[in-house]
Design a protein around this motif. Structure first.
Motif, mmCIF file in Angstrom:
data_model
loop_
_atom_site.group_PDB
_atom_site.id
_atom_site.type_symbol
_atom_site.label_atom_id
_atom_site.label_comp_id
_atom_site.label_asym_id
_atom_site.label_seq_id
_atom_site.Cartn_x
_atom_site.Cartn_y
_atom_site.Cartn_z
ATOM 1 N N ARG A 82 -4.252 -7.173 -4.998
ATOM 2 C CA ARG A 82 -4.892 -6.384 -5.796
ATOM 3 C C ARG A 82 -4.418 -6.308 -7.165
ATOM 4 O O ARG A 82 -3.053 -6.340 -7.311
ATOM 5 N N ASP A 139 -8.038 -10.354 -5.031
ATOM 6 C CA ASP A 139 -8.944 -9.204 -4.902
ATOM 7 C C ASP A 139 -9.856 -9.065 -3.918
ATOM 8 O O ASP A 139 -11.038 -8.458 -4.349
ATOM 9 N N SER A 148 -5.699 -1.297 -10.087
ATOM 10 C CA SER A 148 -6.934 -0.912 -9.001
ATOM 11 C C SER A 148 -6.169 -0.056 -7.834
ATOM 12 O O SER A 148 -5.012 -0.321 -7.850
ATOM 13 N N TYR A 149 -6.855 0.537 -7.177
ATOM 14 C CA TYR A 149 -6.263 1.119 -5.800
ATOM 15 C C TYR A 149 -6.378 -0.088 -4.815
ATOM 16 O O TYR A 149 -6.938 -1.122 -4.730
ATOM 17 N N THR A 150 -5.258 0.151 -3.880
ATOM 18 C CA THR A 150 -5.201 -0.686 -2.636
ATOM 19 C C THR A 150 -6.341 -0.046 -1.780
ATOM 20 O O THR A 150 -6.745 0.954 -1.770
ATOM 21 N N ARG A 151 -6.768 -0.856 -0.770
ATOM 22 C CA ARG A 151 -8.009 -0.522 -0.029
ATOM 23 C C ARG A 151 -7.631 -0.583 1.732
ATOM 24 O O ARG A 151 -8.388 -0.225 2.417
ATOM 25 N N ALA A 167 -5.156 -9.150 0.772
ATOM 26 C CA ALA A 167 -5.561 -9.205 -0.267
ATOM 27 C C ALA A 167 -4.582 -9.005 -1.630
ATOM 28 O O ALA A 167 -3.744 -7.835 -1.406
ATOM 29 N N THR A 191 0.845 -1.230 -0.054
ATOM 30 C CA THR A 191 -0.149 0.023 0.029
ATOM 31 C C THR A 191 0.949 1.211 0.119
ATOM 32 O O THR A 191 0.688 2.303 -0.598
ATOM 33 N N VAL A 247 -0.124 -5.498 -4.463
ATOM 34 C CA VAL A 247 -0.217 -5.314 -5.618
ATOM 35 C C VAL A 247 0.538 -6.349 -6.647
ATOM 36 O O VAL A 247 1.730 -6.403 -6.320
ATOM 37 N N ASP A 287 -2.978 -4.794 1.804
ATOM 38 C CA ASP A 287 -3.112 -5.016 0.316
ATOM 39 C C ASP A 287 -1.765 -5.287 -0.102
ATOM 40 O O ASP A 287 -0.688 -4.629 -0.058
#
Length: 515
Positions: A463, A437, A467-470, A461, A416, A476, A474
Motif C-alpha cells: 500500500r 495496492d 493510505s490505510y492498510t486493509r 499487498a 499493519t 506499506v 499488507d
C-alpha cells in the motif's frame, strides 16, 4: 529400507564459499559436515571487496551486522595514469538493495573469521567441521555419496551424505574426481601482492585506484582494519626470486610515491590470473561452487563474491529438496542461473583488465563509457548495477523493459501493526507475491494460485504510505520505492523467490515457472 546418513550434505573446502553453503543449509535445518585441509584461515588477503548484493545474502543468513563491523565503505573506483590523468571513474550511487554503500572494502582473513564464528555460534548442532582433513574419495550411488577423508594425523574416515558441494578451490579435487574439466586460460604474467599496515592516512587513500600502464599497471586498494594492498605485475625478465623479502619489494611501492612513513609491509605473495570455467558444475549428487567451478581475473572484485552467491543459490534449493518441499529437478536450475552470472563478471573483469593494461582500443573504451538512451531501466555501469538473472527458474521475457529476473529493491517498509523494517525482514524466508495496492491473490486463476500455494507462497499487498492498510498481510511502501519500481515495468504484481529475484509478473504470466 531407510538409509542411514552421517549428515545431509558434505562440503569439501571451508573457505568463504563453503562457509556460506553451511550457513544457508543450516538456516533451513539441514545438517552439513565440512572438510578443510588447512587448520587455520589462509593469512593473506585475497578478495578485497563485497557489495550490496553479497551483504543482502549476509542479511538473509543473519550475519550482516557482524560483518559490517569489520568492513569499511568504499568511496569509488578510478583508473589513472602515472602522470595523474584520470581515464575513467565509477561512482557508487546509493544502494537499492538495503545497504547504505554499494561496495565495502574488506580484509578477508578478518571477515572470514567472523563468518566462520557465526556458524559455530549459531549452528553447532547442525554443522560439523573437520579441519586438517583432506578428501581422498567421493563415491556416488543411487541413494547418496560416501566421502573418504584423511586427517593430517594419518587417520581416515568415511562419511555418508545425500549430496556433496565441492568448494575446494581452483585446484579442486572434487572437480577432477567426478570428471569435470576446467576450460580456459591462465595469463603468463606473475603478479606480486603486497599487503601493508597503514601508518598514516594519505590523500584519496579511500579510492580503489587502478594505475593504468602498459608495463607496470597497479591495483591500489584500501582494505579494512587499517590494511592496504598493492598488486603489481612482474616484468618478463623478473621472477619471484627477485623479491625474496620486503627490502626488494619496497622500490615497487616507492615508484608509486609510497614510503615507510605511510605503510609497513607485513607480507607479500605471487599469483597469476586465470580465466577458466568448468564444463559442468554437477555430476549427479555432486555440485561444484566457487573457484572449483570458475576462476576469473580480479579486476571486477567478483571472484570470492561469485562463489558465495553460488553457495547461497544452491543452498536454499538443496535445503528445500532435502526437506521434500521441492522436486529434485529444481537442482538443475543452479548451474542454469549461476553460470551466466559468473561468465558476465568474468567478461567484465577481462574488459577492465584491458583498460588498466592500456591495451583497450578506443572503441572498447567508448563502449564502456557509453550510456544507452531511451531505456526503461535507469542506466548504471555494469560493475555497480543491481543483479539480474538471465536464465533459470523464471517465467516471461528478461531484458531492459522487463521486471522478470530482477532483484526486488529493499527499502524500509511498514506492516499493519506499524512495525518498520527493511523489506526482507518482513517478507519471510519463502516465496511471496507482491501486489501494487492490490491483493495479488485476486489476480491469479485458481490453477495459478494452487501452484503458488503448493510452494507455500504468501500474498502481500503493498500500500502507498498515504493510505490505510486493509489486512494483516499488507505492507506499506514507506520509502516510496517499491510501487514506483513496479509501475516502471507496468507490473501490478510480481512473484518473488526466496533469494529476492522476481520469478514472474502479471505482465507476462503469474503462473509458477516451469522446470
Amino acid at each position: 529400507m531407510t538409509m542411514s546418513y552421517d549428515a545431509d550434505v558434505a562440503i569439501v573446502g571451508y573457505g568463504p564459499t563453503g562457509v556460506i553453503a553451511a550457513l544457508t543449509l543450516a538456516k533451513y535445518g539441514i545438517s552439513a559436515v565440512a572438510f578443510e585441509r588447512d587448520r587455520d584461515i589462509y593469512p593473506r588477503a585475497r578478495a578485497v571487496t563485497v557489495n550490496d548484493w553479497t551483504m543482502r545474502i549476509f542479511q538473509d543468513l543473519g550475519i550482516d551486522e557482524r560483518v559490517e563491523k569489520v568492513v569499511d565503505p568504499q568511496r569509488a573506483l578510478r583508473w589513472i595514469t602515472y602522470d595523474g590523468a584520470e581515464i575513467m571513474r565509477v561512482e557508487h550511487p546509493p544502494s537499492t538493495l538495503g545497504r547504505r554503500p554499494r561496495f565495502y572494502n574488506i580484509y578477508q582473513p578478518t571477515m572470514e573469521a567472523e563468518i566462520r564464528a557465526a556458524v559455530t555460534e549459531r549452528h553447532a548442532d547442525l554443522v560439523t567441521v573437520h579441519y586438517g582433513n583432506t578428501v581422498t574419495g567421493i563415491d556416488q550411488d543411487a541413494e547418496g555419496v560416501t566421502v573418504t577423508s584423511a586427517a593430517d594425523d594419518g587417520t581416515t574416515r568415511t562419511t555418508r551424505v545425500k549430496y556433496v558441494i565441492g568448494s575446494d578451490g581452483g585446484s579442486s579435487f572434487t572437480r577432477g574426481h567426478v570428471g569435470c574439466r576446467l576450460l580456459g586460460d591462465t595469463d603468463e604474467t606473475t603478479w606480486v601482492v603486497v599487503d601493508c599496515h597503514v601508518r598514516r592516512w594519505w590523500p584519496d587513500r579511500d579510492f580503489l585506484t587502478f594505475w593504468s600502464d602498459r608495463e607496470r599497471p597497479v591495483v591500489d586498494i584500501a582494505l579494512s582494519a587499517g590494511n592496504h594492498r598493492w598488486e603489481i605485475p612482474l616484468k618478463p625478465d623478473e621472477s619471484p626470486a627477485d623479491y625474496p623479502t620486503a627490502v626488494e619489494v619496497w622500490p615497487l611501492l616507492k615508484a608509486l610515491g609510497v614510503t615507510e612513513e605511510d605503510v609497513e609491509i607485513h607480507q607479500h605473495a605471487f599469483y597469476k590470473h586465470h580465466t577458466r570455467m568448468a564444463d559442468n558444475w554437477r555430476r549427479e549428487r555432486v555440485f561444484l561452487a566457487g573457484d572449483a567451478a570458475h576462476l576469473m581475473p580480479p579486476w571486477a572484485g567478483a571472484g570470492m563474491q561469485s562463489g558465495m552467491r553460488d553457495a547461497h543459490n544452491l543452498g536454499w534449493k538443496l535445503a528445500r529438496v532435502i526437506k521434500g518441499e521441492l522436486p529434485e529437478s529444481w537442482l538443475d536450475t543452479y548451474e542454469a542461473e549461476r553460470r551466466p552470472n559468473a561468465a558476465f563478471y568474468t567478461g567484465l573483469a577481462v574488459g577492465l583488465g584491458r583498460v588498466i593494461r592500456q591495451v583497450a582500443t578506443e572503441e572498447e573504451l567508448a563502449a564502456m563509457n557509453a550510456v544507452p538512451e531511451n531505456t526503461v531501466t535507469p542506466f548504471e555501469p555494469p560493475l555497480t548495477a543491481p543483479p539480474v538473472l538471465e536464465a533459470g527458474w523464471l517465467r516471461g521475457p528478461v531484458g531492459d523493459a522487463s521486471v522478470v529476473g530482477r532483484m526486488v529493491p529493499q527499502p524500509v517498509t511498514g506492516d499493519t501493526a506499524g512495525r518498520m523494517a527493511r523489506l526482507d525482514d518482513l517478507l519471510g524466508d519463502g516465496f511471496v507475491l507482491l501486489g501494487d495496492d492490490v491483493d495479488p491473490a485476486t489476480l491469479l486463476s485458481a490453477e495459478e494460485k494452487a501452484g503458488w500455494d503448493a510452494l507455500g507462497a504468501r500474498y502481500l499487498a503493498v500500500r502507498p504510505k498515504t493510505s490505510y492498510t486493509r489486512s494483516d498481510d499488507d505492507l506499506v511502501d514507506l520509502d516510496e520505492v517499491l510501487l514506483p519500481w513496479l509501475r516502471r515495468y507496468g507490473a501490478r504484481a510480481v512473484a518473488v523467490r526466496p533469494d529476492r529475484f522476481v520469478a514472474a509478473a502479471d505482465v507476462s504470466s503469474l503462473a509458477v515457472p516451469a522446470l
